[in-house]
Write an enzyme that holds these catalytic residues in place. Structure first.
Site, mmCIF file in Angstrom:
data_model
loop_
_atom_site.group_PDB
_atom_site.id
_atom_site.type_symbol
_atom_site.label_atom_id
_atom_site.label_comp_id
_atom_site.label_asym_id
_atom_site.label_seq_id
_atom_site.Cartn_x
_atom_site.Cartn_y
_atom_site.Cartn_z
ATOM 1 N N GLU A 30 0.783 -1.173 -0.182
ATOM 2 C CA GLU A 30 -0.044 -0.064 -0.012
ATOM 3 C C GLU A 30 0.998 1.324 0.017
ATOM 4 O O GLU A 30 2.150 1.283 0.185
ATOM 5 C CB GLU A 30 -0.948 -0.124 1.239
ATOM 6 C CG GLU A 30 -0.267 0.262 2.563
ATOM 7 C CD GLU A 30 -1.360 0.676 3.485
ATOM 8 O OE1 GLU A 30 -1.613 1.871 3.300
ATOM 9 O OE2 GLU A 30 -1.415 0.109 4.617
ATOM 10 N N LYS A 91 -5.706 10.488 0.173
ATOM 11 C CA LYS A 91 -5.694 9.329 1.013
ATOM 12 C C LYS A 91 -6.867 8.457 0.210
ATOM 13 O O LYS A 91 -8.078 9.219 0.474
ATOM 14 C CB LYS A 91 -5.866 9.397 2.544
ATOM 15 C CG LYS A 91 -6.200 8.125 3.324
ATOM 16 C CD LYS A 91 -6.341 8.459 4.972
ATOM 17 C CE LYS A 91 -6.831 7.320 5.500
ATOM 18 N NZ LYS A 91 -7.443 7.688 6.877
ATOM 19 N N VAL A 111 -5.766 0.324 3.175
ATOM 20 C CA VAL A 111 -5.670 -0.960 2.897
ATOM 21 C C VAL A 111 -7.015 -1.246 1.854
ATOM 22 O O VAL A 111 -6.845 -2.266 1.051
ATOM 23 C CB VAL A 111 -6.110 -1.669 4.324
ATOM 24 C CG1 VAL A 111 -6.494 -3.126 4.001
ATOM 25 C CG2 VAL A 111 -4.607 -1.609 4.868
ATOM 26 N N ASP A 143 -17.253 5.533 13.707
ATOM 27 C CA ASP A 143 -16.262 5.565 12.815
ATOM 28 C C ASP A 143 -15.566 4.042 12.898
ATOM 29 O O ASP A 143 -15.045 3.502 13.915
ATOM 30 C CB ASP A 143 -14.899 6.557 13.583
ATOM 31 C CG ASP A 143 -13.783 6.460 12.789
ATOM 32 O OD1 ASP A 143 -13.954 6.083 11.547
ATOM 33 O OD2 ASP A 143 -12.965 7.408 13.097
ATOM 34 N N ALA A 146 -13.284 1.730 6.505
ATOM 35 C CA ALA A 146 -13.586 0.961 5.127
ATOM 36 C C ALA A 146 -12.910 -0.145 4.893
ATOM 37 O O ALA A 146 -13.419 -0.930 4.264
ATOM 38 C CB ALA A 146 -13.806 1.980 3.923
ATOM 39 N N ASP A 147 -11.813 -0.280 5.538
ATOM 40 C CA ASP A 147 -11.049 -1.356 5.451
ATOM 41 C C ASP A 147 -11.699 -2.732 5.694
ATOM 42 O O ASP A 147 -11.810 -3.844 4.891
ATOM 43 C CB ASP A 147 -9.887 -1.459 6.372
ATOM 44 C CG ASP A 147 -8.632 -0.362 5.844
ATOM 45 O OD1 ASP A 147 -8.900 -0.033 4.732
ATOM 46 O OD2 ASP A 147 -7.620 -0.277 6.705
ATOM 47 N N LYS A 164 -3.807 -1.459 15.525
ATOM 48 C CA LYS A 164 -3.325 -0.645 16.520
ATOM 49 C C LYS A 164 -4.280 -0.472 17.549
ATOM 50 O O LYS A 164 -5.659 -0.745 17.439
ATOM 51 C CB LYS A 164 -3.121 0.815 15.922
ATOM 52 C CG LYS A 164 -1.822 0.918 15.379
ATOM 53 C CD LYS A 164 -1.172 2.299 15.356
ATOM 54 C CE LYS A 164 0.059 2.615 14.663
ATOM 55 N NZ LYS A 164 -0.270 2.548 13.193
HETATM 56 N N1 PSU Z 1 -3.135 1.638 10.593
HETATM 57 C C1 PSU Z 1 -1.754 1.903 10.712
HETATM 58 N N2 PSU Z 1 -0.822 2.602 9.724
HETATM 59 C C2 PSU Z 1 -1.442 3.020 8.746
HETATM 60 C C3 PSU Z 1 -2.971 3.032 8.355
HETATM 61 C C4 PSU Z 1 -3.702 2.168 9.359
HETATM 62 O O1 PSU Z 1 -1.056 1.519 11.870
HETATM 63 O O2 PSU Z 1 -0.847 3.803 7.783
HETATM 64 C C5 PSU Z 1 -3.634 3.341 7.263
HETATM 65 C C6 PSU Z 1 -3.843 2.319 6.388
HETATM 66 O O3 PSU Z 1 -3.631 2.466 5.048
HETATM 67 C C7 PSU Z 1 -5.369 2.083 6.737
HETATM 68 C C8 PSU Z 1 -5.969 3.369 6.811
HETATM 69 O O4 PSU Z 1 -5.848 1.482 5.761
HETATM 70 O O5 PSU Z 1 -4.892 3.962 7.657
HETATM 71 C C9 PSU Z 1 -7.102 3.271 7.577
HETATM 72 O O6 PSU Z 1 -7.630 4.632 7.597
HETATM 73 P P1 PSU Z 1 -9.160 4.792 8.230
HETATM 74 O O7 PSU Z 1 -9.027 4.646 9.741
HETATM 75 O O8 PSU Z 1 -9.463 6.457 7.923
HETATM 76 O O9 PSU Z 1 -10.073 3.903 7.376
HETATM 77 MN MN MN Z 2 -12.517 6.457 9.975
#
Ligand code: PSU
Ligand code: MN
Length: 313
Positions: A30, A91, A111, A143, A146-147, A164
Site C-alpha cells: 500500500e 488518502k 488497505v 467511525d 472502510a478496510d 493498533k
Molecule cells: N494503521 C496503521 N498505519 C497506517 C494505516 C492504518 O497502523 O498507515 C492506514 C492504512 O492505509 C489503513 C488506513 O488502511 O490507515 C485506515 O484509515 P481509516 O481509519 O481512515 O479507514
Molecule cells: Mn474512519
C-alpha cells in the site's frame, strides 16, 4: 495467476507485468503508509527496503498508488519519491478512488483502496503494517474503517501486524467475524496489536506454515467464498514497544484528537503522527521493523499460493 477482467484504468510497471506474464508471485504494497503513515525520508527508504526484501525472496513487489488518472501497479524509485515527498497526496479508500482518478491527482491507497486495485490486477497477497478497524467510541461516532467492509467483499489475503490499540480491537474482531472474514494468527495464538505482540484477543485460527496458509486461502476462494483473509504477524520481540507506555500515549493521543475535533479520514493519520511525536520517533522504528517482518511473511505466502493450484475448475 488468476485471470480477472482487466481495465484500461490500470497500468502495470514493466517488472510487475513481466512477473505476471511468467506466472511468478507478486506481492502488493500500500501507499498510504508511505504518504500518510511515515515521515519523509524514512517512508521512501522503508518502501525501497521492503521492495528489495520481497524481490530477494523470489517474489515481485507491486506498490500501488493513483497517479495521473491511472491506477499504478508497481512504482519505480522516482515515483516512490514523488509520493513520499509531496504533501498534496489524497488518502484513497473505496469512496475516493473515482474522485482521484477523475481529477488526475496523486493518491495513496489505504488497505481498502489497495485491496480493490490488487484484485483488479490479479494479485492475491498484500502486505501492510496495520489494518484499519472499529475505532474506540464507535458506538457514538460510527467511525469504522472502510478496510473492514473491503475485507468482507474483496478476495485478497492481507498480511499485517494486527491492528493498533488506537482502535477497539475486540469490536474490530467481532465485525470481521460477522462479515465472515477469517483472521489467522501466525506464530502465536493471539491477534497482534501492531506496536505490541499480544492484543489480549485470540484469533480464530493459528497457522504458522505458509503452505498451510495457502491451502486455507485457496480452499476459501475455490468454494466461491469471496472476501479477504487477515494474517496477523506479530512485531518481532526486539522491536516491540512496552505495552504500558503505548497504552498511556494512545489515551493521550485519543484525548487530543477529541479535543481538536479531528474527524473522518484525518483521524488515523492524526493518531499515528501524535504517537510518533510522543514516543520521540521510537514508534516509527517499531513500525519499520514490523512492515519488513510482514513483507517476509507475505513473500513466503505468495510463493506458497503460486504453488497451490485451484481445484475449482
Ligand atoms: N494503521 C496503521 N498505519 C497506517 C494505516 C492504518 O497502523 O498507515 C492506514 C492504512 O492505509 C489503513 C488506513 O488502511 O490507515 C485506515 O484509515 P481509516 O481509519 O481512515 O479507514
Ligand atoms: Mn474512519
Amino acid at each position: 495467476m488468476t485471470t480477472r477482467p482487466d481495465s484500461s484504468w490500470l497500468v502495470r510497471s514493466a517488472p510487475v507485468a513481466a512477473a505476471q506474464a511468467d506466472g511468478r508471485p507478486v506481492v502488493a504494497l500500500e501507499s498510504t503508509i508511505i504518504a500518510h503513515g511515515m515521515p519523509w525520508p524514512q517512508n521512501v527508504r522503508t518502501a525501497r527496503e521492503v521492495e528489495a526484501l520481497i524481490r530477494d525472496m523470489g517474489a515481485e513487489p507491486a506498490t500501488i498508488a493513483v497517479m495521473d488518472g491511472r491506477i499504478r501497479i508497481g512504482l519505480d524509485d522516482a515515483e516512490l519519491e514523488r509520493l513520499g515527498r509531496s504533501d498534496q497526496v489524497h488518502k484513497v479508500s473505496r469512496r475516493d478512488l473515482p474522485f482521484v482518478l477523475a481529477q488526475g491527482g496523486l493518491g495513496a491507497t489505504t488497505v481498502a483502496g489497495t485491496m480493490i486495485c490488487a484484485a483488479l490486477a490479479g494479485i492475491e497477497v498484500f502486505v501492510t503494517g496495520g489494518i484499519g478497524g472499529v475505532h474506540r467510541g464507535a458506538l457514538e461516532t460510527f467511525d469504522i474503517s472502510a478496510d473492514l467492509q473491503e475485507l468482507a467483499r474483496t478476495s485478497v489475503a492481507v498480511v499485517c501486524a494486527g491492528a493498533k490499540s488506537i482502535l477497539d480491537i475486540g469490536l474490530t474482531l467481532e465485525y470481521l467475524e460477522t462479515h465472515g472474514v477469517p483472521v489467522i494468527a501466525c506464530g502465536q495464538d493471539h491477534f497482534a496489536a501492531f506496536y505490541t505482540r499480544n492484543s489480549g484477543h485470540r484469533a480464530d485460527f493459528r497457522i504458522d506454515d505458509a503452505a498451510e496458509q495457502a491451502r486455507f486461502i485457496r480452499s476459501k476462494w475455490d468454494l466461491g467464498l469471496a472476501g479477504g483473509v487477515v494474517l496477523s504477524v506479530p512485531v518481532p520481540e526486539a522491536a516491540a514497544m512496552p505495552q504500558q507506555e503505548i497504552d498511556a500515549l494512545t489515551q493521550q493521543a485519543l484525548a487530543e484528537a477529541r479535543a481538536q475535533g479531528v474527524i473522518g479520514k484525518a483521524v488515523t493519520p492524526f493518531l499515528l503522527a501524535r504517537l510518533e511525536a510522543l514516543t520521540g520517533g521510537r514508534s516509527l522504528a517499531t513500525n519499520i521493523a514490523l512492515v519488513k517482518n510482514n513483507a517476509a511473511a507475505g513473500a513466503r505466502l505468495a510463493l506458497a499460493l503460486a504453488g497451490t493450484l485451484s481445484r475449482a475448475s
